[in-house]
Design an enzyme around this catalytic site. Structure first.
Site, PDB file in Angstrom:
ATOM      1  N   GLY A  31      69.467 -32.411  33.622  1.00 22.41           N
ATOM      2  CA  GLY A  31      68.146 -32.094  33.091  1.00 22.41           C
ATOM      3  C   GLY A  31      67.201 -31.617  34.176  1.00 22.41           C
ATOM      4  O   GLY A  31      66.185 -30.985  33.897  1.00 22.41           O
ATOM      5  N   GLY A 172      44.972 -27.615  44.465  1.00 18.10           N
ATOM      6  CA  GLY A 172      45.690 -26.624  43.654  1.00 18.10           C
ATOM      7  C   GLY A 172      45.383 -26.831  42.192  1.00 18.10           C
ATOM      8  O   GLY A 172      45.645 -27.891  41.645  1.00 18.10           O
ATOM      9  N   GLY A 174      46.476 -24.957  39.506  1.00 16.55           N
ATOM     10  CA  GLY A 174      47.374 -24.294  38.563  1.00 16.55           C
ATOM     11  C   GLY A 174      47.726 -25.296  37.468  1.00 16.55           C
ATOM     12  O   GLY A 174      47.046 -26.316  37.297  1.00 16.55           O
ATOM     13  N   ALA A 256      49.356 -29.852  44.785  1.00 16.74           N
ATOM     14  CA  ALA A 256      49.826 -29.053  43.646  1.00 16.74           C
ATOM     15  C   ALA A 256      49.609 -27.582  43.978  1.00 16.74           C
ATOM     16  O   ALA A 256      49.013 -26.830  43.219  1.00 16.74           O
ATOM     17  CB  ALA A 256      49.082 -29.461  42.378  1.00 16.74           C
ATOM     18  N   ASP A 298      64.265 -21.183  38.774  1.00 17.00           N
ATOM     19  CA  ASP A 298      63.239 -21.107  39.813  1.00 17.00           C
ATOM     20  C   ASP A 298      63.734 -20.404  41.078  1.00 17.00           C
ATOM     21  O   ASP A 298      62.996 -19.650  41.702  1.00 17.00           O
ATOM     22  CB  ASP A 298      62.755 -22.518  40.175  1.00 17.00           C
ATOM     23  CG  ASP A 298      61.890 -23.122  39.079  1.00 17.00           C
ATOM     24  OD1 ASP A 298      61.668 -22.433  38.058  1.00 17.00           O
ATOM     25  OD2 ASP A 298      61.435 -24.269  39.247  1.00 17.00           O
ATOM     26  N   HIS A 431      45.860 -21.554   4.979  1.00 14.35           N
ATOM     27  CA  HIS A 431      44.547 -22.144   5.158  1.00 14.35           C
ATOM     28  C   HIS A 431      44.609 -23.604   4.749  1.00 14.35           C
ATOM     29  O   HIS A 431      45.183 -23.917   3.711  1.00 14.35           O
ATOM     30  CB  HIS A 431      43.526 -21.402   4.295  1.00 14.35           C
ATOM     31  CG  HIS A 431      42.169 -22.013   4.331  1.00 14.35           C
ATOM     32  ND1 HIS A 431      41.339 -21.859   5.430  1.00 14.35           N
ATOM     33  CD2 HIS A 431      41.520 -22.794   3.444  1.00 14.35           C
ATOM     34  CE1 HIS A 431      40.212 -22.517   5.197  1.00 14.35           C
ATOM     35  NE2 HIS A 431      40.293 -23.098   4.002  1.00 14.35           N
TER      36      HIS A 431
END
Lengths: 452, 460
Positions: A31, A172, A174, A256, A298, A431
Site C-alpha cells: 500500500g 510549506g 501545499g 511540508a 512518484d 436538485h
C-alpha cells in the site's frame, strides 16, 4: 514490481489480470505511503477534524453539546486502524490475484534481476519479461534542516504521533501543509503556516488561494506567505524559525516543502537509466531508457499523486502484456486537497488558460446561492469554470467547498469525452445537490446562470 | 425557431479573413440548406459558400466587396415570422462598421457559443452539411454518391474503415468538441477517420484535418513566360505576392523540408491506351476522355491494391486510407490549385472524365466549394501539355505520395521486328519515405503501368 504503493499494487494486479506471473517487493507494508502514511490515514484524521468542527457548530443547529472531549490520540489510533485495514486489503487482493509478495528492499543488479534484501538474507528474483519500479518518494527538507521526527517532523511523523503539540509551525502550504494545518487547528493547536510563494496552495487557481486563505485565517490559523525560512533551530517553546518575514517559534515544526523521488539504492545508476531533474525519465508507456525496465508513480515525475501513479501502473502493465494502452493524459489529472473547505481542480488555472492570449469565458457560482449547501450549513466556496470562448471547451475547473473532491469528476469525465459547456449545461443535475453549483457555474460561462 | 447565422467560414488553414465577392442571393430570397449564398475570396481561391440552414435570407450584414474575419456574422437566415433583432444586434450594431474593422468584429460580438444555443438548433452544422451532401444543380457527383457508398461497402477492405458512416445519413461518431471545431473551421467530419475509442473523432483528428492543406501540389517548373531581354528600362521589379502565391510559398517548404521525398520513374507504353481513347472518343454521346482521366483511373484502382501508398504519416502511426480521394493539380495563371475528386476508385472512366473536367473548369473560374479543396489521399500532377518529358512533384502533406505525369511522346522503340514508333509516357512518383519504401513505390508504379498498358482493364 518493486514497490507496492498505489502505483505498484495496481500495476501488479492489472498485470496478473492480463495473465502475467507477478512478484512484488516491498520494504514497508503493502500500500506504500498512500495507504499507510499518506492519503488514507490523513483522510481519517481529517474526518475527525470535521466531526470536531460539527460538534463545535452544533449550537447553530439548535443542538447543545456539553462536556465534549476530543481525544487526539484516539484520532491517531483510529487513523492507524483505517490504514491497517487498507493494507490488509491489498494483501488480500494480492492473494486473490496470485501475486507473490517478497518483503525486503529491492534493487536491480541487471536489467531483469532484482535482489531483495530481507530479514532472512537476499532473495534473487529474475523477471522473464520486465521489471516495474515504483519506489515512490519521501519528504524533502530545507537545506541544513534535519528531520528528526521529534522537533522537526515530516508527514511521516505527523501521521504517527499520538501526542499533539501545543503549537506548530508548518513550513510549506501545499496540500500536505494545509491538510495538517486543518487537523491540528481543529484539535486546538496553535498553527502557523509559512509559504515561500506568494500564496497558499500555489498550484491552484489564484481565487481558490485567496478564499481559502480567508477561510483558514478565520479559523485562527496564522498564514504568512512569501517568506523564506533561513534557519530552524531548537529554542524558545521548542523550535525557532528564522525567516525574512520575522521569527516564529513553536513546540514543533512540520516540514511540508514537497517530496523527492526515492531513486537511491535501486540500481538505476549502474544500468544507466536516464534521469530528468531527479525523476526517472519514462516513455508514454512508462518504459525507462533501458528496455524492459519500467518506472511509475512518484519516481517517474510530477504530479506526485496516487491516482496518477495508479493510472501509470495500468499503462505499464498493459504495455508489458503486449496491449496497446492509451497513455496517461497528464493534462486531465484531478488535484484534490482535503482541508475544510475542500479544494479540487482539473485542467488549467485562469492564469494558465489566458497564457498565449487565448480568449476565455469564465463562470463562477458561490455555494451561498446553492440550496443544498445552505441546508447543510456549508456555504463556503464556489465553483469556477474556465472555458474557451470560441469552442466552449472546458479548459479548467476549480472548486472550493464541501465535497469539492467528489464533485470534480463530473468535469473529469466531461473533459475525457471532450464535452463542452453545452453538454454540461444540457445535463440535468439533481436538485438539491451541491453539484447544481457545477451546473450553475457552467451556465455562468454562457451568462445564463439562474440562481444568482 | 430556426435561425441560422451565416458566418464567414474558415475555408483553409491559413485563412483569417475572407472577402465577399458577390451575394448570389438577396434579402428576402427563400433559401434551402445547401444553396449557394455567396462567393468568397480566400487566400487560395474563390469559393462558393453554402447555406447550412433553410428559411429566408432575412438580412445581409456584410455587403459584397467587404472583407471580414473568419467567424464574423455576415447574414441571417430565418423564417419570416422569426424575430432576428437580437441576432442582428450581436453583429455589433452597424454590421459594415464591424466588418470594416476586421479583427475587431468577433470580439465586439458576444462569444459565438454564448448565444448559439438560443439562436441555432443544437444540430451540428457539419452534419447538416453532409447529411444533405452537396447538391449542385449541375454537379454530376451528387447523384452518384449513394452508389459510391454501395460500391465501397461491398469491398471487404472498406468494412475495416473505422467510423466510416454510410452515405445514407449514418451517424458520425465525434466528440462534441470535435464537432464544434469542425463546424467552425468548415472541416467535414465524414471525411475524417477518428482516432478515439471505437473510431470516435476527437479534437486532434479535426485539428489534423484542418492543418492538411486545401490545395497545392506539384513542384511546377516555372510556368511563367520568359521575359524578353530588354536593354532599356528598369532592371527589375518586385511583384507583390498574390494570396495564392503566398500560400504556395508557405506550404511547399512545409512539405519539401520535413517530408523525406524519394522518386521512382517508370516509362509506360501508351499505344494501346491512346488507341482506346480515340475509339472511345469517337463514340456518339460519350464524354470526351483525356489521357489524364486514364491515369486517374489507373492510379486510383491500383491504390486499392496498394493501400500502403494511399497512406499518410501521422506522427505515431500511418493512416491507411480505404477510399481514394484524388487530388488533381490544375495550373492557373497565378499558380496552381488541387481540387479533389472524391472516391475516384469507385468511378467509371466516363464519370472521372466528367467530374475531373468539371473540377478543373471550376478551379479556373475559382468556383470550387470548400469540400472540394481538401481531403485528398493521393495526388496527380500532369505537365504533359507543356511537352515535359518527366519531372518530379512535391508531396502535398499529409498525403503520402504524388504522381507526376509527363507528355505522351512518339519515340523510336525496339520491337521484335526491328525499330518502330511507339507512344511513351513517363510517370514519376514522389513518395514520403516515412510512409513507404522504394520497392513499395516501384511495385505500385509497375501495376499502374500494367493497367495503362492493358487499358481494357480500366473499363471493367
Amino acid at each position: 514490481m518493486v514497490g507496492t504503493g498505489p502505483g505498484g499494487y495496481v500495476s501488479a494486479i492489472r498485470a496478473a489480470q492480463l495473465g502475467l506471473t507477478v512478484a512484488t517487493v516491498e520494504d514497508d507494508r503493502p500500500g506504500g505511503v498512500c495507504l499507510n502514511w499518506g492519503c488514507i490515514p490523513t483522510k481519517a484524521l481529517l474526518r475527525n477534524a470535521e466531526i470536531v468542527h460539527l460538534f463545535e457548530k452544533a449550537e447553530t443547529f439548535g443542538i447543545t453539546v456539553q462536556g465534549m472531549q476530543a481525544d487526539y490520540a484516539a484520532a491517531v489510533q483510529r487513523s492507524r486502524g483505517v490504514a491497517d485495514r487498507m493494507a490488509k486489503g491489498v494483501e488480500f487482493l494480492f492473494r486473490k490475484n496470485k501475486i507473490t509478495l517478497f518483503p525486503g528492499t529491492g534493487s536491480l543488479t541487471s536489467k531483469n534481476v532484482v535482489d531483495v534484501k530481507g530479514k532472512d538474507g537476499v532473495t534473487t528474483l529474475e523477471a522473464g519479461r520486465a521489471v516495474i519500479l515504483g519506489t515512490g518518494s519521501e519528504p524533502k527538507s530545507l537545506p541544513g534542516v534535519a528531520i528528526d521526527e521529534k522537533l522537526v517532523i515530516s508527514s511521516n511523523g505527523a501521521v504517527r504521533n499520538e501526542a499533539k503539540p501545543k503549537s506548530i509551525v508548518i513550513i510549506g502550504a501545499g496540500a500536505v501543509g494545509v491538510e495538517f494545518a486543518d487537523v491540528y487547528r481543529s484539535y486546538g493547536v496553535e498553527v502557523t503556516l509559512l509559504e515561500a510563494l506568494p500564496r497558499i496552495v500555489p498550484i491552484e487557481d489564484e481565487e481558490v488561494s485567496t478564499q481559502l486563505t480567508r477561510s483558514l485565517s478565520r479559523r485562527g490559523i496564522t498564514i504568512k506567505t512569501g517568506v523564506k525560512v533561513s534557519a530552524v533551530k531548537p529554542g524558545g517553546a521548542g523550535v525557532v524559525i528564522e525567516t525574512d518575514g520575522g521569527r516564529f517559534e513553536a513546540e514543533q515544526v512540520l516540514m511540508a516543502v514537497g517530496r523527492g523521488a526515492r531513486t537511491k539504492g535501486v540500481g538505476l545508476e549502474a544500468l544507466g537509466v536516464t534521469m530528468e531533474r531527479g525523476f526517472v525519465k519514462v516513455s508514454p508507456t512508462m518504459e525507462t531508457s533501458v528496455k524492459g525496465i519500467y518506472a511509475i508513480g512518484d519516481m517517474a515525475g510530477a504530479p506526485l499523486l496516487a491516482h496518477k501513479a495508479m493510472a501509470e501502473g495500468v499503462v505499464a502493465a498493459e504495455a508489458i502484456a503486449g496491449k496497446n494502452p492509451r497513455p496517461v493524459d497528464y493534462g486531465n489529472v484531478p488535484s484534490c486537497t482535503y482541508c475544510r473547505p475542500q479544494v479540487a481542480s482539473i485542467g488549467l488555472t485562469e492564469a494558465q488558460a489566458k497564457e498565449g492570449g487565448r480568449e476565455v469565458a469564465i463562470g463562477k457560482f458561490p455555494f451561498t446561492a446553492n440550496g443544498k449547501a445552505v441546508a447543510l450549513g456549508e456555504t463556503e466556496g464556489f465553483v469556477k469554470v474556465i472555458a474557451d470562448k470560441k469552442t466552449g471547451e472546458i479548459l479548467g475547473v476549480h472548486i472550493l467547498g464541501a465535497e469539492a473532491t467528489e464533485m470534480i469528476h463530473e468535469f473529469a469525465v466531461g473533459r475525457t469525452l471532450e464535452a463542452t459547456v453545452d453538454e454540461i449545461m444540457h445535463t440535468i443535475h439533481a436538485h438539491p445537490t451541491l453539484s447544481e453549483a457545477a451546473l450553475e457555474a457552467t451556465l455562468a460561462v454562457l451568462g445564463q446562470a439562474i440562481h444568482i | 425557431m430556426a435561425v441560422t447565422k451565416v458566418v464567414m467560414p474558415k475555408l483553409s488553414e491559413q485563412m483569417e479573413s475572407g472577402k465577399i465577392i458577390k451575394w448570389l442571393k438577396k434579402e428576402g430570397d427563400r433559401i434551402q440548406s445547401g444553396d449557394i449564398l455567396a462567393e468568397v475570396e480566400t487566400d487560395k481561391a474563390d469559393v462558393e459558400m453554402e447555406a447550412f440552414g433553410g428559411g429566408v435570407l432575412r438580412k445581409i450584414l456584410v455587403p459584397a466587396g467587404n472583407k471580414v474575419t473568419v467567424g464574423s456574422l455576415i447574414g441571417v437566415i430565418a423564417d419570416e415570422s422569426e424575430d432576428i433583432n437580437s441576432v442582428v444586434a450581436q453583429a455589433g450594431g452597424g454590421a459594415p462598421a464591424a466588418a470594416a474593422q476586421g479583427a475587431a468584429a468577433p470580439s465586439a460580438a458576444k462569444p459565438a457559443m454564448a448565444d448559439r444555443p438560443a439562436a441555432v438548433p443544437p444540430q451540428p452544422k457539419s452534419e447538416d452539411l453532409t447529411a444533405r451532401k452537396p447538391v449542385p444543380s449541375k454537379g454530376p457527383e451528387a447523384p452518384a454518391s449513394p452508389r459510391v457508398a454501395e460500391v465501397v461497402a461491398q469491398q471487404p477492405a472498406a468494412s475495416m474503415a473505422p467510423a466510416q458512416p454510410s452515405a445514407d445519413g449514418g451517424r458520425v461518431k465525434a466528440s462534441p468538441l470535435a464537432r464544434k471545431i469542425a463546424a467552425q473551421s468548415g472541416v467535414d467530419l465524414k471525411l475524417i477517420h477518428g482516432s478515439g475509442p471505437g473510431g470516435r473523432i476527437v479534437r486532434r483528428d479535426v485539428e489534423a484535418a484542418q492543418s492538411s492543406p486545401p490545395a497545392a501540389a506539384a513542384a511546377a517548373p516555372a510556368l511563367r513566360p520568359v521575359a524578353q531581354p530588354s536593354v532599356s528600362g528598369p532592371e527589375f521589379e518586385d511583384v507583390p505576392l498574390t494570396p495564392m502565391r503566398s500560400a504556395i510559398a508557405k506550404r511547399m517548404p512545409l512539405s519539401k523540408a520535413p517530408v523525406p521525398h524519394f522518386y521512382v520513374t517508370s516509362e509506360v507504353a501508351m499505344d494501346r491506351a491512346w488507341a482506346l481513347r480515340e475509339e472511345l472518343n469517337a463514340l456518339e454521346g460519350q464524354p470526351k476522355i483525356s489521357v489524364n482521366d486514364f491515369i486517374i483511373r489507373a492510379c486510383a484502382l491500383t491504390l486499392l491494391h496498394h493501400p500502403g501508398v494511399n497512406a499518410s504519416f501521422q506522427g505515431e502511426s500511418i493512416r491507411v486510407f480505404h477510399r481514394v480521394h484524388m487530388g488533381i493539380a490544375v495550373a492557373l495563371e497565378e499558380g496552381l490549385i488541387t481540387p479533389v475528386l472524391r472516391d475516384a476508385h469507385a468511378k467509371s472512366l466516363a464519370q472521372i472524365a466528367v467530374d475531373a473536367r468539371d473540377l478543373a473548369e471550376r478551379a479556373r473560374q475559382r468556383k470550387l466549394r470548400t469540400q472540394e479543396l481538401s481531403g485528398a489521399t493521393f495526388s496527380i500532377s500532369n505537365l504533359g501539355m507543356f511537352d515535359v518529358r518527366d519531372f518530379s512533384a512535391i508531396i502535398n502533406p499529409p498525403e503520402g505520395a504524388i504522381v507526376a505525369v509527363g507528355a505522351v511522346r512518339k519515340v523510336p522503340v525496339v520491337t521484335e521486328d526491328g525499330l518502330g514508333v511507339g507512344r511513351r509516357m513517363a510517370l514519376t512518383i514522389s513518395c514520403d519515405h516515412r510512409v513507404m519504401d522504394g520497392a513499395m513505390g516501384a511495385r505500385y508504379l509497375q501495376d499502374v503501368k500494367k493497367l495503362l498498358e492493358e487499358p481494357l482493364r480500366l473499363l471493367v
